[in-house]
Design an enzyme around this catalytic site. Structure first.
Site, PDB file in Angstrom:
ATOM      1  N   LYS A   1       0.838  -1.205   0.000  1.00  0.00           N
ATOM      2  CA  LYS A   1       0.000   0.000   0.000  1.00  0.00           C
ATOM      3  C   LYS A   1       0.874   1.256   0.000  1.00  0.00           C
ATOM      4  O   LYS A   1       0.628   2.197  -0.740  1.00  0.00           O
ATOM      5  CB  LYS A   1      -0.949  -0.014   1.214  1.00  0.00           C
ATOM      6  CG  LYS A   1      -2.062  -1.051   1.070  1.00  0.00           C
ATOM      7  CD  LYS A   1      -2.876  -1.244   2.346  1.00  0.00           C
ATOM      8  CE  LYS A   1      -3.887  -2.380   2.147  1.00  0.00           C
ATOM      9  NZ  LYS A   1      -4.680  -2.668   3.348  1.00  0.00           N
TER      10      LYS A   1
ATOM     11  N   GLN B   1      -4.905  -1.504   9.478  1.00  0.00           N
ATOM     12  CA  GLN B   1      -4.754  -2.850   8.910  1.00  0.00           C
ATOM     13  C   GLN B   1      -5.326  -3.880   9.886  1.00  0.00           C
ATOM     14  O   GLN B   1      -5.012  -3.853  11.074  1.00  0.00           O
ATOM     15  CB  GLN B   1      -3.269  -3.123   8.611  1.00  0.00           C
ATOM     16  CG  GLN B   1      -3.021  -4.395   7.825  1.00  0.00           C
ATOM     17  CD  GLN B   1      -3.610  -4.370   6.412  1.00  0.00           C
ATOM     18  OE1 GLN B   1      -3.682  -3.330   5.762  1.00  0.00           O
ATOM     19  NE2 GLN B   1      -4.039  -5.513   5.926  1.00  0.00           N
TER      20      GLN B   1
ATOM     21  N   ASP C   1     -11.022   2.739   3.674  1.00  0.00           N
ATOM     22  CA  ASP C   1     -11.294   1.293   3.636  1.00  0.00           C
ATOM     23  C   ASP C   1     -12.801   1.020   3.624  1.00  0.00           C
ATOM     24  O   ASP C   1     -13.230  -0.104   3.359  1.00  0.00           O
ATOM     25  CB  ASP C   1     -10.683   0.617   4.880  1.00  0.00           C
ATOM     26  CG  ASP C   1      -9.502  -0.272   4.531  1.00  0.00           C
ATOM     27  OD1 ASP C   1      -9.346  -0.600   3.347  1.00  0.00           O
ATOM     28  OD2 ASP C   1      -8.748  -0.626   5.452  1.00  0.00           O
TER      29      ASP C   1
HETATM   30  N1  GUN Z   1      -7.001  -7.125   6.228  1.00  0.00           N
HETATM   31  C1  GUN Z   1      -7.324  -7.922   5.201  1.00  0.00           C
HETATM   32  N2  GUN Z   1      -7.804  -7.176   4.187  1.00  0.00           N
HETATM   33  C2  GUN Z   1      -7.788  -5.905   4.582  1.00  0.00           C
HETATM   34  C3  GUN Z   1      -8.172  -4.673   3.974  1.00  0.00           C
HETATM   35  O1  GUN Z   1      -8.643  -4.594   2.841  1.00  0.00           O
HETATM   36  N3  GUN Z   1      -7.986  -3.562   4.729  1.00  0.00           N
HETATM   37  C4  GUN Z   1      -7.497  -3.607   5.981  1.00  0.00           C
HETATM   38  N4  GUN Z   1      -7.384  -2.476   6.635  1.00  0.00           N
HETATM   39  N5  GUN Z   1      -7.146  -4.729   6.576  1.00  0.00           N
HETATM   40  C5  GUN Z   1      -7.291  -5.867   5.867  1.00  0.00           C
END
Ligand code: GUN
Length: 282
Positions: free
Chosen positions: A51, A95, A118
């Site tokens: 990211k 996350q 998100d």
């Molecule tokens: N953990 C697994 N997939 C994701 C996601 O798309 N965003 C976040 N923040 N955590 C995750």
């Protein structure tokens, strides 16, 4: 059989995002994303690195707040509050998963809805469910972009989603319902999964079980979208038996190179959206 090429489409989207970043920079605004990472789960570390790298590539500002597993909930909430107030950070994501001693719901609810790139805040989830403008979670959003790119019409289609998580299955259901598909959602307690997948025009799976979807479970000419990411003998595979299912499918996403890169591209797109929203509301 045609491949739904998420890698290629994500590059196209990232180029467009870069143009948007350049435009905003000319106005004196650099879109900024904050990522909070707790603990040392290797998968989470990899995702966060990807990211951050994607932000840098398109010229966005990004900052990763890394915390040990032992961080208190209070400390985490204070950091979120600080980022919420920082006008140079337009997007904020935590996350997941978080350690057990931290209340994930409380943490996600602390994120300012206008920075919630998100789309995990209940405010945005609720708006999405109602079919209103909101931040939608990146993975299902990426699947929708793939359908658009390959001119796959969803109206009236029978779609089977396998996996009912808050991150993928439930928001996927909302997006598809908003596009007038007929949606069937299966999960761990579903009695006979194959009955559901076999009658679907489109099967979307994301549960983290290699080879869950086999060729006998899909109909001839189906569209198959694989959101699973599993490591088997050091190799990354999805939830679909790609080799055999691809012989029957009209379209299929590969793993890697399907929905994964699209998730990152959508995160960048959501960050641009957040930046513009905050610019307008200043
Ligand atoms: N953990 C697994 N997939 C994701 C996601 O798309 N965003 C976040 N923040 N955590 C995750």
């Amino acid at each position: 059989m045609r491949i739904l090429d998420g890698k290629k489409l994500s590059e196209k989207i990232k180029n467009k995002v870069k143009e948007e970043v350049d435009k905003l920079k000319k106005e004196g605004i650099t879109p900024g994303l904050a990522v909070i990472l707790v603990g040392n789960d290797p998968a989470s570390q990899t995702y966060v690195k990807m990211k951050k790298g994607a932000c840098e590539k398109v010229g966005m500002y990004s900052v990763v707040h890394e915390f040990p597993e032992s961080i208190s909930e209070k400390e985490l909430l204070t950091t979120i509050e600080m980022i919420n107030k920082n006008p140079n950070l337009h997007g904020l994501l935590v996350q997941l998963p978080l350690p057990k001693h931290i209340d994930t719901t409380k943490v996600l609810e602390a994120v300012a809805p206008e920075k919630d790139v998100d789309g995990f805040h209940p405010y945005n989830m609720g708006k999405l469910f109602e079919g209103l403008e909101s931040f939608a979670p990146c993975t299902p959003l990426g699947v929708m972009e793939l359908f658009k790119e390959y001119n796959i019409n969803l109206k009236g289609k029978d779609i089977c989603i396998v996996g009912a998580s808050n991150i993928v299955g439930k928001p996927m259901l909302s997006l598809l319902l908003n596009a007038w598909a007929t949606v069937d959602i299966c999960h761990i307690e579903t009695k006979d999964l194959a009955t559901h997948t076999k009658r679907a025009d489109i099967v979307i799976v994301g549960v983290g079980k290699p080879n869950l979807i086999t060729a006998d479970m899909v109909k001839e000419g189906a569209i198959v979208v694989d959101i699973g990411i599993n490591k088997v003998d050091g190799k990354i595979v999805g939830d679909v038996d790609f080799e055999n299912v691809s012989k029957k499918a009209a379209y299929i996403t590969p793993v890697p190179g399907g929905t994964g890169p699209m998730t990152i591209a959508m995160l960048l797109k959501n960050t641009i959206k957040a930046t513009k929203l905050q610019k307008e509301n200043k």
